[in-house]
Design a protein around this motif. Structure first.
Motif, mmCIF file in Angstrom:
data_model
loop_
_atom_site.group_PDB
_atom_site.id
_atom_site.type_symbol
_atom_site.label_atom_id
_atom_site.label_comp_id
_atom_site.label_asym_id
_atom_site.label_seq_id
_atom_site.Cartn_x
_atom_site.Cartn_y
_atom_site.Cartn_z
ATOM 1 N N GLU A 6 0.829 -1.198 0.000
ATOM 2 C CA GLU A 6 0.000 0.000 0.000
ATOM 3 C C GLU A 6 0.867 1.254 0.000
ATOM 4 O OE1 GLU A 6 -2.086 -2.895 2.970
ATOM 5 O OE2 GLU A 6 -0.055 -2.231 2.505
ATOM 6 N N SER A 21 -3.174 3.566 -2.865
ATOM 7 C CA SER A 21 -2.895 2.594 -3.913
ATOM 8 C C SER A 21 -2.409 1.310 -3.285
ATOM 9 C CB SER A 21 -1.823 3.119 -4.874
ATOM 10 O OG SER A 21 -2.233 4.306 -5.504
ATOM 11 N N CYS A 22 -2.702 0.216 -3.941
ATOM 12 C CA CYS A 22 -2.227 -1.093 -3.494
ATOM 13 C C CYS A 22 -1.694 -1.811 -4.727
ATOM 14 C CB CYS A 22 -3.349 -1.886 -2.845
ATOM 15 S SG CYS A 22 -2.900 -3.586 -2.438
ATOM 16 N N ALA A 23 -0.383 -1.953 -4.783
ATOM 17 C CA ALA A 23 0.256 -2.619 -5.909
ATOM 18 C C ALA A 23 0.438 -4.096 -5.589
ATOM 19 C CB ALA A 23 1.601 -1.972 -6.205
ATOM 20 N N ARG A 72 -9.966 -0.627 -9.746
ATOM 21 C CA ARG A 72 -8.784 -1.430 -10.029
ATOM 22 C C ARG A 72 -8.331 -1.209 -11.454
ATOM 23 N NH1 ARG A 72 -10.193 -7.236 -8.451
ATOM 24 N NH2 ARG A 72 -8.140 -7.715 -9.315
ATOM 25 N N LYS A 76 -2.075 -2.395 -14.517
ATOM 26 C CA LYS A 76 -1.051 -1.958 -13.563
ATOM 27 C C LYS A 76 -1.007 -2.827 -12.320
ATOM 28 C CE LYS A 76 -1.153 2.904 -14.952
ATOM 29 N NZ LYS A 76 -1.350 4.307 -14.507
ATOM 30 N N THR A 78 -2.994 -2.918 -9.875
ATOM 31 C CA THR A 78 -3.158 -1.987 -8.764
ATOM 32 C C THR A 78 -4.636 -1.765 -8.454
ATOM 33 O OG1 THR A 78 -1.100 -0.842 -9.330
ATOM 34 C CG2 THR A 78 -2.639 0.345 -7.936
ATOM 35 N N TYR A 80 -7.188 0.854 -6.079
ATOM 36 C CA TYR A 80 -7.167 2.185 -5.492
ATOM 37 C C TYR A 80 -8.317 2.375 -4.512
ATOM 38 C CZ TYR A 80 -4.245 2.978 -9.603
ATOM 39 O OH TYR A 80 -3.261 2.892 -10.562
#
Length: 124
Positions: A6, A21-23, A72, A76, A78, A80
């Motif tokens: 995060e 953000s969460c990658a 989402r 990416k 990711t 959000y």
């Protein structure tokens, strides 16, 4: 195996906005449902928002409906969490989580993978 990281937390005044953000690393991100939970100091972790694997279903806690939006980006890897009209009671550590199976989206125990959390502090 999925690893989640995060970012985007910080300090903001009441009424302000933040985007978390969460990658996700690992394969098959598009097959995971994703969720956000939060834990305030001295309280239990609680559900905030979730998004299904294809992005077609969204779920929100009553306390954040109309203020928070999750989305989402599969390209990416990711997910959000856009947080608007923030209140002091939104102050917490926010966690990203991922799951494949399970009948619901709001139960903490269904989520298999968790990020380390990011602190959000809202001052009055």
């Amino acid at each position: 195996q999925v690893q989640l990281v995060e970012s985007g937390g910080g300090m903001v005044q009441a009424g302000g906005s933040l985007r978390l953000s969460c990658a996700a690393s690992g394969r098959f991100f598009s097959t995971y449902a994703m969720a956000w939970f939060r834990q305030a100091s001295g309280k239990e972790r609680e559900f905030v928002a979730a998004i299904s694997s294809n992005g077609g279903r969204l779920f929100y806690a009553d306390s954040v409906k109309g203020r928070f939006t999750t989305s989402r980006d599969t390209a990416k890897n990711t997910v959000y969490l856009q947080m608007n009209s923030l209140k002091p009671e939104d102050t917490a550590v926010y966690y990203c989580a991922a799951k494949i199976g399970g009948p619901t989206f709001v139960r903490e125990y269904e989520y298999e993978y968790w990020g380390q959390g990011t602190q959000v502090t809202v001052s009055s």
